[in-house]
Motif scaffolding. Structure first.
Motif, PDB file in Angstrom:
ATOM      1  N   SER A  67       0.699  -1.092  -0.135  1.00 34.97           N
ATOM      2  CA  SER A  67      -0.117  -0.110  -0.217  1.00 34.97           C
ATOM      3  C   SER A  67       0.909   1.034  -0.241  1.00 34.97           C
ATOM      4  O   SER A  67       1.802   1.128   0.231  1.00 34.97           O
ATOM      5  CB  SER A  67      -1.082   0.322   0.975  1.00 34.97           C
ATOM      6  N   GLN A  71      -3.030   5.181  -0.012  1.00 30.58           N
ATOM      7  CA  GLN A  71      -4.119   4.304   0.138  1.00 30.58           C
ATOM      8  C   GLN A  71      -4.268   3.387   0.814  1.00 30.58           C
ATOM      9  O   GLN A  71      -5.186   2.166   1.598  1.00 30.58           O
ATOM     10  CB  GLN A  71      -3.545   3.540  -1.070  1.00 30.58           C
ATOM     11  N   ARG A  73      -5.077   3.810   5.221  1.00 32.23           N
ATOM     12  CA  ARG A  73      -6.483   3.313   5.396  1.00 32.23           C
ATOM     13  C   ARG A  73      -7.538   1.970   4.627  1.00 32.23           C
ATOM     14  O   ARG A  73      -8.797   0.920   4.891  1.00 32.23           O
ATOM     15  CB  ARG A  73      -6.908   4.663   5.750  1.00 32.23           C
ATOM     16  N   THR A  74      -7.478   2.558   2.907  1.00 32.74           N
ATOM     17  CA  THR A  74      -8.260   1.975   1.952  1.00 32.74           C
ATOM     18  C   THR A  74      -8.204   0.250   2.267  1.00 32.74           C
ATOM     19  O   THR A  74      -8.592  -0.177   2.230  1.00 32.74           O
ATOM     20  CB  THR A  74      -8.122   2.393   1.328  1.00 32.74           C
ATOM     21  N   VAL A  75      -6.449  -0.061   2.107  1.00 33.85           N
ATOM     22  CA  VAL A  75      -6.204  -1.037   2.213  1.00 33.85           C
ATOM     23  C   VAL A  75      -6.669  -1.957   3.765  1.00 33.85           C
ATOM     24  O   VAL A  75      -6.012  -3.288   3.690  1.00 33.85           O
ATOM     25  CB  VAL A  75      -4.476  -1.173   2.261  1.00 33.85           C
ATOM     26  N   SER A  77      -8.670  -1.897   5.775  1.00 36.89           N
ATOM     27  CA  SER A  77     -10.385  -1.350   5.711  1.00 36.89           C
ATOM     28  C   SER A  77     -10.255  -3.526   4.639  1.00 36.89           C
ATOM     29  O   SER A  77     -11.759  -4.182   5.423  1.00 36.89           O
ATOM     30  CB  SER A  77     -10.992  -0.843   5.169  1.00 36.89           C
ATOM     31  N   ASN A  78      -9.557  -3.158   2.959  1.00 36.47           N
ATOM     32  CA  ASN A  78      -9.560  -4.501   2.740  1.00 36.47           C
ATOM     33  C   ASN A  78      -9.279  -5.578   2.934  1.00 36.47           C
ATOM     34  O   ASN A  78     -10.208  -6.676   3.248  1.00 36.47           O
ATOM     35  CB  ASN A  78      -9.564  -4.199   1.413  1.00 36.47           C
ATOM     36  N   PRO A 100      -9.128   1.485  10.852  1.00 42.35           N
ATOM     37  CA  PRO A 100     -10.078   0.953   9.511  1.00 42.35           C
ATOM     38  C   PRO A 100     -11.465   1.359   8.734  1.00 42.35           C
ATOM     39  O   PRO A 100     -11.848   2.004  10.349  1.00 42.35           O
ATOM     40  CB  PRO A 100     -10.019  -0.598   9.470  1.00 42.35           C
ATOM     41  N   ILE A 101     -12.117   1.758   7.911  1.00 40.61           N
ATOM     42  CA  ILE A 101     -13.550   2.200   7.202  1.00 40.61           C
ATOM     43  C   ILE A 101     -14.279   0.129   7.761  1.00 40.61           C
ATOM     44  O   ILE A 101     -14.180  -0.482   7.480  1.00 40.61           O
ATOM     45  CB  ILE A 101     -13.651   2.471   6.854  1.00 40.61           C
TER      46      ILE A 101
END
Length: 216
Positions: A67, A71, A73-75, A77-78, A100-101
């Motif tokens: 990552s 990116q 935070r998105t990674v 979360s995924n 994380p989201i």
């Protein structure tokens, strides 16, 4: 009248102290004289270290992701979504931008061992990573948390920044010189062991599932 045993004890203590100093000096001389022909510095560039580190982690059965800082935070979360995680425990000082989201985050406020044992997993950073052995080193820093945090839960997501990855073990030890008195935890893949019949069992003395996000 002076106690003769006290005088004797004092003399013996002086002898022991003098001998200990002589022994220590001798040990230092012997240690310095040892021939060391092993490589102390790696030759790989950053991309080479990342590739070697990732290969070792894959071989150990860990999940490996990459990552950018933007990116991250998105990674995170995924990765957690792929593992089906709804909650995650983090060290108390975990930064907001790494949250994380869509996942409930629990900061470690001296959670009990029982609470850690029943949590869905934990997320930490690290101090250094060694590419040749695929080893992640934790020293209990603000973003790594106490040892119980990374030994009890069944799942561990660890963030490793590119500049924390060295190629060789001596380079890793040199990085750790500044924190030489800290209790260290060394992780080389998910926790695993095997009995005399060579039946491999994961999760015996640490998380059975490990994900690593390499942050460029």
């Amino acid at each position: 009248m002076p106690d003769p045993s006290a005088a004797r004890d004092e003399i013996l203590n002086r002898v022991r102290t003098s001998t200990a100093r002589a022994d220590e000096a001798q040990r230092i001389r012997e240690w310095t004289a040892i021939q060391r022909s092993f490589a102390r510095k790696g030759a790989l560039n950053a991309d080479g270290r990342i590739a070697l580190f990732s290969d070792r982690l894959h071989d150990y059965g860990a999940g490996v992701h990459q990552s950018s800082q933007q990116q991250l935070r998105t990674v995170i979360s995924n990765v957690l979504a792929q593992r089906g995680k709804k909650t995650i425990v983090v060290p108390h000082a975990w930064p907001e931008e790494w949250m994380p989201i869509g996942v409930e985050v629990i900061r470690d406020e001296d959670l009990s061992y029982n609470a850690l044992d029943h949590c869905e997993g934990i997320m930490t950073a690290c101090t250094v990573a060694i590419a040749l052995t695929g080893t992640i080193v934790l020293r209990g820093g603000l973003l790594e948390g106490r040892r119980a945090l990374t030994l009890i839960p069944d799942y561990h997501l660890c963030l490793v920044e590119v500049d924390q990855i060295v190629e060789l073990v001596p380079e890793g030890m040199e990085r750790l010189r500044a924190v030489s008195t800290a209790p260290l935890t060394l992780i080389s893949g998910p926790s695993a062991t095997a009995d005399i019949e060579m039946i491999r069992v994961q999760g015996v003395h640490g998380p059975r599932t490990l994900d690593v996000v390499i942050v460029r």
